[in-house]
Design a protein around this motif. Sequence first.
Motif, short mmCIF file in Angstrom:
data_model
loop_
_atom_site.label_atom_id
_atom_site.label_comp_id
_atom_site.label_asym_id
_atom_site.label_seq_id
_atom_site.Cartn_x
_atom_site.Cartn_y
_atom_site.Cartn_z
N ARG A 72 -3.91 13.94 0.90
CA ARG A 72 -3.73 12.98 2.00
C ARG A 72 -3.31 11.62 1.45
NH1 ARG A 72 -8.24 15.76 4.10
NH2 ARG A 72 -9.72 14.26 3.23
N CYS A 73 -3.90 11.25 0.36
CA CYS A 73 -3.60 9.95 -0.26
C CYS A 73 -2.13 9.92 -0.76
CB CYS A 73 -4.60 9.80 -1.41
SG CYS A 73 -4.43 8.45 -2.47
N VAL A 74 -1.70 11.04 -1.33
CA VAL A 74 -0.30 11.17 -1.77
C VAL A 74 0.63 11.01 -0.57
CG1 VAL A 74 1.39 12.94 -2.54
CG2 VAL A 74 -0.75 12.59 -3.82
N ARG A 75 0.29 11.66 0.53
CA ARG A 75 1.11 11.60 1.73
C ARG A 75 1.19 10.15 2.24
NH1 ARG A 75 5.40 13.00 3.14
NH2 ARG A 75 5.05 14.88 2.00
N ALA A 76 0.05 9.45 2.20
CA ALA A 76 0.03 8.06 2.70
C ALA A 76 1.01 7.20 1.90
CB ALA A 76 -1.39 7.50 2.61
N VAL A 77 1.04 7.37 0.59
CA VAL A 77 1.96 6.55 -0.24
C VAL A 77 3.40 6.94 0.06
CG1 VAL A 77 2.67 5.99 -2.59
CG2 VAL A 77 0.25 6.27 -2.07
N ILE A 78 3.66 8.25 0.15
CA ILE A 78 5.04 8.70 0.39
C ILE A 78 5.52 8.19 1.75
CG2 ILE A 78 6.49 10.74 0.79
CD1 ILE A 78 4.80 12.19 -1.32
N ASP A 79 4.66 8.24 2.76
CA ASP A 79 5.06 7.81 4.10
C ASP A 79 5.40 6.32 4.15
OD1 ASP A 79 4.85 10.36 5.02
OD2 ASP A 79 2.89 10.09 6.00
N ALA A 80 4.80 5.55 3.24
CA ALA A 80 5.05 4.10 3.25
C ALA A 80 6.20 3.72 2.31
CB ALA A 80 3.77 3.38 2.81
N TRP A 81 6.80 4.71 1.65
CA TRP A 81 7.86 4.42 0.65
C TRP A 81 9.22 4.46 1.34
CZ3 TRP A 81 7.27 2.60 -4.08
CH2 TRP A 81 8.33 2.67 -4.97
N PRO A 82 10.17 3.60 0.93
CA PRO A 82 11.49 3.61 1.57
C PRO A 82 12.18 4.98 1.45
CG PRO A 82 11.29 1.77 0.02
CD PRO A 82 10.06 2.60 -0.13
N VAL A 83 12.71 5.46 2.56
CA VAL A 83 13.37 6.78 2.58
C VAL A 83 14.55 6.76 1.60
CG1 VAL A 83 14.64 8.40 4.06
CG2 VAL A 83 12.71 7.08 4.99
N GLY A 84 14.69 7.85 0.85
CA GLY A 84 15.86 7.97 -0.03
C GLY A 84 15.68 7.35 -1.40
N GLU A 85 14.60 6.61 -1.61
CA GLU A 85 14.36 5.99 -2.93
C GLU A 85 13.44 6.90 -3.74
OE1 GLU A 85 14.66 2.69 -4.50
OE2 GLU A 85 16.43 2.58 -3.21
N GLU A 86 13.87 7.24 -4.97
CA GLU A 86 12.99 8.02 -5.84
C GLU A 86 11.74 7.21 -6.19
OE1 GLU A 86 14.09 10.33 -9.53
OE2 GLU A 86 16.03 9.64 -8.86
N MET A 87 10.66 7.91 -6.44
CA MET A 87 9.41 7.21 -6.75
C MET A 87 8.65 7.95 -7.85
SD MET A 87 6.17 6.53 -4.17
CE MET A 87 6.16 8.13 -3.45
N ALA A 88 8.00 7.18 -8.70
CA ALA A 88 7.01 7.74 -9.63
C ALA A 88 5.65 7.47 -9.00
CB ALA A 88 7.11 7.07 -10.99
N LEU A 89 4.92 8.53 -8.71
CA LEU A 89 3.65 8.38 -8.00
C LEU A 89 2.51 8.66 -8.98
CD1 LEU A 89 1.92 8.14 -5.47
CD2 LEU A 89 2.48 10.50 -4.94
N LYS A 90 1.69 7.64 -9.20
CA LYS A 90 0.57 7.79 -10.15
C LYS A 90 -0.72 8.04 -9.39
CE LYS A 90 2.36 5.28 -14.03
NZ LYS A 90 2.67 6.45 -14.87
N LEU A 91 -1.46 9.06 -9.84
CA LEU A 91 -2.81 9.30 -9.34
C LEU A 91 -3.76 8.85 -10.44
CD1 LEU A 91 -2.38 12.97 -8.02
CD2 LEU A 91 -1.61 10.82 -6.99
N VAL A 92 -4.70 7.99 -10.10
CA VAL A 92 -5.60 7.42 -11.11
C VAL A 92 -7.04 7.66 -10.67
CG1 VAL A 92 -6.29 5.32 -12.34
CG2 VAL A 92 -3.89 5.64 -11.65
N TYR A 93 -7.85 8.21 -11.60
CA TYR A 93 -9.23 8.58 -11.27
C TYR A 93 -10.09 8.22 -12.48
CZ TYR A 93 -13.01 11.91 -10.08
OH TYR A 93 -14.20 12.50 -9.77
N THR A 94 -10.98 7.25 -12.32
CA THR A 94 -11.80 6.80 -13.46
C THR A 94 -13.28 7.04 -13.19
OG1 THR A 94 -12.56 4.54 -12.98
CG2 THR A 94 -10.20 4.81 -13.50
N ARG A 95 -14.08 6.88 -14.25
CA ARG A 95 -15.52 7.09 -14.11
C ARG A 95 -16.19 5.97 -13.31
NH1 ARG A 95 -17.73 11.00 -16.98
NH2 ARG A 95 -16.17 10.85 -18.61
N GLY A 96 -15.46 4.93 -12.97
CA GLY A 96 -16.01 3.87 -12.14
C GLY A 96 -16.74 2.83 -12.97
#
Length: 284
Positions: A72-96
């Motif tokens: 869902r989080c991936v979808r949220a970023v993609i939906d907010a990204w300009p159409v037609g522009e390639e993107m590098a999408l980083k998922l980051v998960y730390t121990r806090g």
Amino acid sequence: MRVLAGLDGSLLDPEAPLLRADDLGALRGDGVFETVLVVDGRPRELEPHLGRFARSAAMLDLPEPDLDAWRRCVRAVIDAWPVGEEMALKLVYTRGPEFGDGSTTAYAMGLPIGEGVRRQRAEGVSAITLERGFAPGHAERAPWLLLGAKTLSYAVNMAAVRYAQAHDADEVVFVASDGSVLEGPTSTVVVVNERTLRTTPPSSGVLPGTTQGALFRGAERAGWTTKVEPLRVEDLRSADALFLTSSVRRITRVHTLDGEALANPERAREVQAVLADLYEAEYI
Ligand SMILES: Cc1ncc(COP(=O)(O)O)c(C=O)c1O
């Protein structure tokens, strides 16, 4: 241009501070990540990326990531990204936070593809071989080294790339203490001879590449042979073509190794074009 989302899918201000100063991701590189290529609004190889993300988290004894929340989080970023522009999408998960209540830190961030990456995709790279200092059996014998996990501790990998750049090369091919070939700091090594593709086995402590995986699937479907087996530096030099594959750079040709131009660049360019087509037809 940046798009940032929390794990609940809410968009966050990418200019505003997000991490606590005591986040163990920042203090110790104690966390995992993935970088996914998104083209025309489609994340490439998302499920293999998420599978590797979960395996990396397990190797660090992090709580199991909620993959549906990440989708869902991936979808949220993609939906907010300009159409037609390639993107590098980083998922980051730390121990806090250190000494915190056990809650982790999680976010996804979309970034544009830089000029340097586009140039390397088109023109290829020069690479040098550098020792990584581990024997191929280390991954199994020493699980605390986290070989094969995509952790946030990439300072060594980045230092290797800077070392290469200071020595007139763009990229690095790591070799094990026995001289066998491992991987690039952010890429998988793929060697081509005629209609056979080869790469190094994950048991040698390399990260299993999602791009290499898609490429090998596509090649097999087209009747090519694929092999996952130990490689020597001589195999890289004698190949028809040598590539570093990664999500963002895709299938990047190595034209020069340890200061020597590889033979037959015309043939290598042809192979690159064929492999690019196989990969483009295959990725999911
Ligand atoms: C160490 C390492 N090996 C291989 C790769 C290639 O993996 P992928 O094709 O999944 O991007 C990466 C990607 O960043 C990496 O960091």
